[in-house]
Design a protein around this motif. Structure first.
Motif, PDB file in Angstrom:
ATOM      1  N   HIS C  45       0.851  -1.190   0.000  1.00 17.40           N
ATOM      2  CA  HIS C  45       0.000   0.000   0.000  1.00 17.40           C
ATOM      3  C   HIS C  45       0.884   1.236   0.000  1.00 17.40           C
ATOM      4  O   HIS C  45       2.062   1.141   0.336  1.00 17.40           O
ATOM      5  N   THR C  46       0.286   2.372  -0.342  1.00 15.00           N
ATOM      6  CA  THR C  46       1.076   3.611  -0.408  1.00 15.00           C
ATOM      7  C   THR C  46       0.610   4.656   0.606  1.00 15.00           C
ATOM      8  O   THR C  46       1.041   5.801   0.554  1.00 15.00           O
ATOM      9  N   SER C  47      -0.255   4.255   1.530  1.00 17.90           N
ATOM     10  CA  SER C  47      -0.686   5.201   2.566  1.00 17.90           C
ATOM     11  C   SER C  47      -0.627   4.568   3.953  1.00 17.90           C
ATOM     12  O   SER C  47      -1.281   5.043   4.885  1.00 17.90           O
ATOM     13  N   ALA C  48       0.136   3.511   4.068  1.00 19.05           N
ATOM     14  CA  ALA C  48       0.481   2.923   5.361  1.00 19.05           C
ATOM     15  C   ALA C  48       1.933   2.482   5.212  1.00 19.05           C
ATOM     16  O   ALA C  48       2.416   2.302   4.089  1.00 19.05           O
ATOM     17  N   LYS C  93       4.060  10.565   4.315  1.00 17.87           N
ATOM     18  CA  LYS C  93       4.446   9.861   5.549  1.00 17.87           C
ATOM     19  C   LYS C  93       4.906   8.437   5.238  1.00 17.87           C
ATOM     20  O   LYS C  93       5.873   7.942   5.826  1.00 17.87           O
ATOM     21  N   ALA C  94       4.196   7.776   4.325  1.00 20.37           N
ATOM     22  CA  ALA C  94       4.566   6.400   3.972  1.00 20.37           C
ATOM     23  C   ALA C  94       5.967   6.363   3.364  1.00 20.37           C
ATOM     24  O   ALA C  94       6.762   5.452   3.644  1.00 20.37           O
ATOM     25  N   ALA C  95       6.296   7.356   2.539  1.00 20.52           N
ATOM     26  CA  ALA C  95       7.638   7.387   1.941  1.00 20.52           C
ATOM     27  C   ALA C  95       8.705   7.664   3.007  1.00 20.52           C
ATOM     28  O   ALA C  95       9.805   7.104   2.961  1.00 20.52           O
ATOM     29  N   LEU C  96       8.393   8.513   3.980  1.00 23.33           N
ATOM     30  CA  LEU C  96       9.370   8.823   5.032  1.00 23.33           C
ATOM     31  C   LEU C  96       9.653   7.612   5.914  1.00 23.33           C
ATOM     32  O   LEU C  96      10.794   7.363   6.307  1.00 23.33           O
ATOM     33  N   MET C  97       8.599   6.878   6.261  1.00 24.12           N
ATOM     34  CA  MET C  97       8.777   5.718   7.150  1.00 24.12           C
ATOM     35  C   MET C  97       9.244   4.498   6.359  1.00 24.12           C
ATOM     36  O   MET C  97      10.052   3.709   6.832  1.00 24.12           O
ATOM     37  N   CYS C 121       2.445   1.722  10.606  1.00 26.72           N
ATOM     38  CA  CYS C 121       1.992   3.115  10.664  1.00 26.72           C
ATOM     39  C   CYS C 121       0.791   3.245   9.732  1.00 26.72           C
ATOM     40  O   CYS C 121       0.938   3.127   8.505  1.00 26.72           O
ATOM     41  N   GLU C 122      -0.370   3.458  10.315  1.00 26.67           N
ATOM     42  CA  GLU C 122      -1.591   3.637   9.519  1.00 26.67           C
ATOM     43  C   GLU C 122      -1.816   5.139   9.358  1.00 26.67           C
ATOM     44  O   GLU C 122      -2.104   5.835  10.326  1.00 26.67           O
ATOM     45  N   HIS C 123      -1.659   5.608   8.128  1.00 24.76           N
ATOM     46  CA  HIS C 123      -1.708   7.052   7.895  1.00 24.76           C
ATOM     47  C   HIS C 123      -3.082   7.550   7.441  1.00 24.76           C
ATOM     48  O   HIS C 123      -3.286   8.758   7.332  1.00 24.76           O
ATOM     49  N   ARG C 124      -3.996   6.641   7.138  1.00 31.01           N
ATOM     50  CA  ARG C 124      -5.349   7.066   6.716  1.00 31.01           C
ATOM     51  C   ARG C 124      -6.325   7.012   7.896  1.00 31.01           C
ATOM     52  O   ARG C 124      -6.161   6.204   8.811  1.00 31.01           O
ATOM     53  N   ASP C 125      -7.372   7.822   7.818  1.00 31.02           N
ATOM     54  CA  ASP C 125      -8.414   7.782   8.855  1.00 31.02           C
ATOM     55  C   ASP C 125      -9.135   6.441   8.831  1.00 31.02           C
ATOM     56  O   ASP C 125      -9.511   5.907   9.872  1.00 31.02           O
TER      57      ASP C 125
END
Lengths: 139, 139, 139
Positions: C45-48, C93-97, C121-125
């Protein structure tokens, strides 16, 4: 095909960014046995980190430290403050830089670019010696 | 079990974030020989980087560039300024995004998620062609 | 020498940073067959994202979320806004982590440091369940 694993220790260094390519390569002479492979270099800590960057100018390493301190400041809305003001920023910095490097091996050597070197980023004021676990695979 | 290594060149691109999945996969047809394995993709530079992110919208890639420029600004307390105002920020950005990707291979293909693509992040104004070393292992 | 690949699913979690070391290790008992090797853990995934950090205090994980929200804010010059205000920050955030971890295996176990744990790291609501592909290699 071969696998080997090597635990090494890097001596305590002051807070900041340090070039450690030769020191690491010197501690795993088994690199020379691999014609093609990968070196996985893993730091077993959460407040120091490993990254790859410019291997020539000490100014670059000083600027890394300055940027990290500006964008992951000690003065912030931290809740985890028991272990000192440098602790929580150290955890974030370590996640940004990373806890491992996977590097290609060619002809018995790390196949880095001309300007690439391994940085040990020490994010604590008194981090102490740092333990690394290096896993070599290849043929 | 097999190991192979492939040096490829990506042509010069403008500063910004570029989707290069197909170009990279096309340059290593040896991927097809691996039922299960890993592709290690390594950029041999310290002012360009590789990351994985959304493969559909060009807006996402533009927003990456905007964020990077805002949080790793050219106007800052840099001491390493001899090589131009885009140089030191490029080193920090490269460390944040990373100099390598390790990607799973399944059935002869990169096993990416539906929305994942490989980004080449060019952090210099005139970075020139970029050299990548790709190491394949698997069976 | 052996290679194996395992697709696992992590159930939906709220936005924030979650410790998932035991859950992941429990889902790949094949780890125990490797005396020495590497575990490549890949989120499709690209948002976690996945990172490694302090495994003891929930405060550290909360502070990660606070820092990420402060330095990759929803209020910013984003152009990719169609999928909600949490979407574009999630990509950065996903790219940083990072989207994968490569971890050493020793004696049938992940050879983590005493204080290291795997963070999802779950970055979406509302990110939903997250799919991981784990590739084990070693001997």
């Amino acid at each position: 095909m071969s696998w080997s694993q090597h635990e090494i220790t890097l001596e305590a260094r002051p807070r900041g960014v340090h070039l450690v390519t030769s020191e690491i390569a010197g501690k795993v002479p088994q690199l020379r046995d691999l014609r093609v492979g990968l070196a996985h270099i893993f730091i077993r800590h959460t407040s120091a980190s490993l990254t790859l960057n410019e291997n020539a100018s000490p100014d670059v390493r000083r600027d890394f430290e300055t940027w990290l301190n500006a964008y992951v400041p000690e003065e912030f809305a931290w809740t985890h403050t028991l272990e000192g003001s440098d602790d929580m920023p150290a955890h974030i910095k370590a996640a940004l830089m990373g806890s491992s490097l996977t590097l290609p091996i060619s002809g018995g050597r790390l196949a880095l670019g001309t300007w690439q070197g391994i940085y040990l980023c020490e994010h604590r004021d008194r981090g102490g010696p740092r333990s690394l676990l290096i896993t070599l695979s290849g043929e």
